[in-house]
Design a protein around this motif. Sequence first.
Motif, mmCIF file in Angstrom:
data_model
loop_
_atom_site.group_PDB
_atom_site.id
_atom_site.type_symbol
_atom_site.label_atom_id
_atom_site.label_comp_id
_atom_site.label_asym_id
_atom_site.label_seq_id
_atom_site.Cartn_x
_atom_site.Cartn_y
_atom_site.Cartn_z
ATOM 1 N N UNK A 157 0.834 -1.210 0.000
ATOM 2 C CA UNK A 157 0.000 0.000 0.000
ATOM 3 C C UNK A 157 0.863 1.251 0.000
ATOM 4 N N UNK A 158 1.946 1.215 0.791
ATOM 5 C CA UNK A 158 2.841 2.379 0.805
ATOM 6 C C UNK A 158 3.409 2.641 -0.575
ATOM 7 N N UNK A 159 3.796 1.551 -1.246
ATOM 8 C CA UNK A 159 4.387 1.743 -2.566
ATOM 9 C C UNK A 159 3.358 2.284 -3.549
ATOM 10 N N UNK A 160 2.082 1.868 -3.389
ATOM 11 C CA UNK A 160 1.057 2.389 -4.286
ATOM 12 C C UNK A 160 0.826 3.877 -4.032
ATOM 13 N N UNK A 161 0.905 4.287 -2.758
ATOM 14 C CA UNK A 161 0.838 5.725 -2.463
ATOM 15 C C UNK A 161 2.033 6.427 -3.123
ATOM 16 N N UNK A 162 3.198 5.771 -3.033
ATOM 17 C CA UNK A 162 4.397 6.330 -3.661
ATOM 18 C C UNK A 162 4.207 6.547 -5.156
ATOM 19 N N UNK A 179 11.027 -1.153 -7.404
ATOM 20 C CA UNK A 179 9.813 -0.818 -6.631
ATOM 21 C C UNK A 179 9.231 -1.976 -5.833
ATOM 22 N N UNK A 180 9.640 -3.216 -6.133
ATOM 23 C CA UNK A 180 9.052 -4.350 -5.397
ATOM 24 C C UNK A 180 10.083 -5.102 -4.562
ATOM 25 N N UNK A 181 11.339 -4.627 -4.548
ATOM 26 C CA UNK A 181 12.396 -5.405 -3.877
ATOM 27 C C UNK A 181 12.235 -5.448 -2.368
ATOM 28 N N UNK A 187 2.861 -9.292 -1.788
ATOM 29 C CA UNK A 187 2.467 -7.907 -2.047
ATOM 30 C C UNK A 187 3.014 -7.386 -3.370
ATOM 31 N N UNK A 188 3.905 -8.165 -3.984
ATOM 32 C CA UNK A 188 4.563 -7.692 -5.206
ATOM 33 C C UNK A 188 3.547 -7.494 -6.328
ATOM 34 N N UNK A 189 2.597 -8.431 -6.409
ATOM 35 C CA UNK A 189 1.640 -8.414 -7.508
ATOM 36 C C UNK A 189 0.846 -7.122 -7.601
#
Lengths: 265, 219
Positions: A157-162, A179-181, A187-189
């Motif tokens: 979720x944080x990365x999607x906000x990013x 971005x997924x490392x 959660x990668x998908x």
Amino acid sequence: MSRDLREEGPKLQTNVVLIVNDIYKHFGDLEVLKGISFSIREGKTKAIIGPSGSGKSTLLRCINWLTPPDRGRILLSGVEIGSSTIPIAKFRQQIGMVFQHFNLFVHLSALENVRLCLRKVKGMSKKDATERAIQLLARVGLSDKATSYPAQLSGGQQQRVGIARALALDPKIILFDEPTSALDPELIGEVLGIITDLARGQTTMLVVTHEMGFAQSVCDELIFMEAGKIVEQGPPNALLFNPTQERTRAFLGKINELYAHGSGE
Amino acid sequence: MEILLREAIPLLKGALATVEMLFGLLALGLLMGLLFALVQVYGRPVFRLGVSVVELTLRGVPALVLLMLVFFGVLKFEVPFIAIAIVTLGVRSSAYQSQIFKGAIESVESSQMEAAKAIGLTKVQAILHIILPQAIRFSIGPWTNEYSTETKLVSLAYVVGVIDILRQARYIIQYTYGNELVLYSVIAVFYFILNRIGTAALYALEDKLYVPGFKRRGT
């Protein structure tokens, strides 16, 4: 700069978003980038793959001048970054960046994270900026998390906000630094799904990634980097299944081995 | 005890002067302390060095000695005593406060500044909207300590002639030939309450500014 443009052909001036030309960067004795050159056209997605320490992240950071290169030139829509009288911040406003560790502003809610640049960079009114930020959060599927703080969100979720934050400025290109490392496998998908949607929507992107499936199916072109140099670049299928360079083959061999072990075969 | 009722007005006036000095010196210390901290973190080397020298000097000399030096230094200019106390103690406090804010600014993850730059904020915008709001939250705890120190230190203003609560009490003791224990007890309670009220207010502020993910006292 005229030299590169002539090489690429006359009509490219309109649709080449980013030109990276002969970039060098060293930290102390360590030469991290040794003459990197490539370009990206509008609407295309390029992935950079390669072993750890090959300079992939440094290259991204050179592009938006978080780490100014020692030599070489970066051109955004034909304008050279860092040499002109235009402040660096003006360029960065046109280059989105998504970080490996998300780097959300920890004291701001998801909504405020996305809204901040709309208010401070674009000068939008609070009402308009809020509306736009809500739209962007909806686009990454987080309408219900607008008031949550980063600490209350999962990594995905944080990365999607990013990503929503990077999209807020309608950048000419978005840089993704692994971005997924930093995400748990399950959660990668969700994050790759968003990036895939963006690619389909003709967002220009440069993605450093270890996700070979994603690189193959979504990206228009791959760049394989090793030890600060581009070893090989080309369309995903050609590079992944028919590499011309021995080092590319060796790297891909290791990746395949890893995946074979990972799935228990 | 009727002495307290009879002399309530001068005592209250003295108390007011003490509170004025406390808030004045803290405000001055806050502004200068923040500025010093920003210079020490983001400034050019020559300014950083200058601020460090000032800060080390102020922290290395006793408050009482500083007050005496300034008092005799400006004696012929007829500066109000209360101004001498506020400025001297305020500037001294700024040295301590600068260390609080410097530490707080440095505890903000460097990736926050990078993300701020990456979305196109200027350095000043990044400091204002990203770094300071986080640093302020980190600094409330240590700042409460500084507040507590200064509530007690402000009583030193007595020596430069300020008519604060302590001096009013001295006057009353002198012309009533006694009541020392009563008056000094009252003053002790006054400082204690001043200390507790401010500390409680700062805790409340810390709670108000709390966002998930930040540490609070005792957590």
